[in-house]
Design an enzyme around this catalytic site. Sequence first.
Site, short mmCIF file in Angstrom:
data_model
loop_
_atom_site.label_atom_id
_atom_site.label_comp_id
_atom_site.label_asym_id
_atom_site.label_seq_id
_atom_site.Cartn_x
_atom_site.Cartn_y
_atom_site.Cartn_z
N GLU A 8 -0.69 -11.98 -3.91
CA GLU A 8 -0.25 -10.77 -4.18
C GLU A 8 0.36 -10.47 -5.57
O GLU A 8 1.52 -10.66 -5.62
CB GLU A 8 0.36 -9.99 -2.92
CG GLU A 8 -0.02 -10.46 -1.65
CD GLU A 8 0.77 -9.76 -0.74
OE1 GLU A 8 1.72 -8.89 -0.84
OE2 GLU A 8 0.59 -9.99 0.70
N TYR A 59 -3.14 -1.20 4.87
CA TYR A 59 -1.99 -0.64 5.21
C TYR A 59 -0.95 -0.48 4.04
O TYR A 59 -1.49 -0.80 3.09
CB TYR A 59 -1.53 -1.16 6.57
CG TYR A 59 -1.39 -2.87 6.37
CD1 TYR A 59 -0.51 -3.81 5.64
CD2 TYR A 59 -2.29 -3.69 6.74
CE1 TYR A 59 -0.49 -5.13 5.47
CE2 TYR A 59 -2.36 -4.86 7.21
CZ TYR A 59 -1.60 -5.36 6.36
OH TYR A 59 -1.53 -6.94 6.39
#
Length: 380
Positions: free
Chosen positions: A146, A211
């Site tokens: 990430e 999300y």
Amino acid sequence: MKLLLLFTLVACVVYLTESKALVCYYSSKAVYRPEPFKYEVEDNDPFLCTHLNYAFAGLGEDFTIKVLDPRNDLCDDGGKCGFDRFTRLKEQNPELKTLLSVGGASEESSRYSMMAEDPATRKIFIDSTLKLLKEHKFDGIDLDWEYPTKKGGSPDDYVNFVTLLREFSEALHPEGMILTAAVSAGKNTIDPAYDVPGMSKYLDLINLMTYNFHGNWEKYTHHRSILYAHPKDEGRALTLNQDYAVNYWIEKGAPKEKLVLGLPFHAHTYTLDSAAETGIYAPASNPGPSEGGYNQICASQMTEDWTIVHEPDMNEPYGYYGLNWFAYEDSISLGIKAKYAVDKGLAGCMVWSIDADDFHGTCYGKPRPLLNAINDALNL
């Protein structure tokens, strides 16, 4: 003719009943939660998910895979043997795939960027990972970097990430292991970070983190994992929903049969500025109470005077008591989203994280209401 008809009917039945993937992340930190929310490896039901991902391992300074919690993950020096207990769940269900997830939001993207840019350091990482997977009988690896090119990464990550995936694929697939990745669902990250066609060649599943579209970094309330755009959305907000993200990944070249729709079992919370404004886009200048899992949310609903709202224009609930405002998912909203995945022809659904379900059945008398609702919709 009768044999041909019978073969056709059987083929149709096989096609219609082909199971979808249900990828379930297990946060190993859940063992440190207080009762009744503490969640051990053995609390995982090996029959409710097709893939269980142990989260997380990391990347060491020497570019080898790093065990982040040796006391919990390994057996050495009286450790709790988390890895081995996890992969032994396959003894109950041999069809289950157990993967080790590497990365997560706490890891430094810049280190992954340095590893991926050099053939020698990529080899160190891949070789050490394969060794660890074999030692503990995992079925593959899930890469949760990430994110490439972000948070200290390099623009070259766009190319280097595909190279890393190719080399991982060449190492894992001959061993019968699988390779998956957790990826961003935000357009502003997708465009610079991912060569989607290149990645798709080497990944067995692409887990969309659909999300965290909204959160308390904004000064107004919104839902973290809304399926479609809200009527009040405009501008960039029109891209911050699950349907847009899925369609954008497909448009960029991802095979829909490899895409997995991410579903959160955790809430995002806000503190309302005023009890007079409580809907979507209500002013909320401050974060809310600590964000918890669905099990904590439903327990709170049994003791606090919650107002729960299902807007006609939304598939997701939100709720509040006092000035505390929560965006979360329930069994109804997750069933709708799992059906969306089926109707869209996606590979299935992904859950972050399985340990946040009401696994004791405390709130409504039935254990794992969220996971069971997804299963029902996927027809697993």
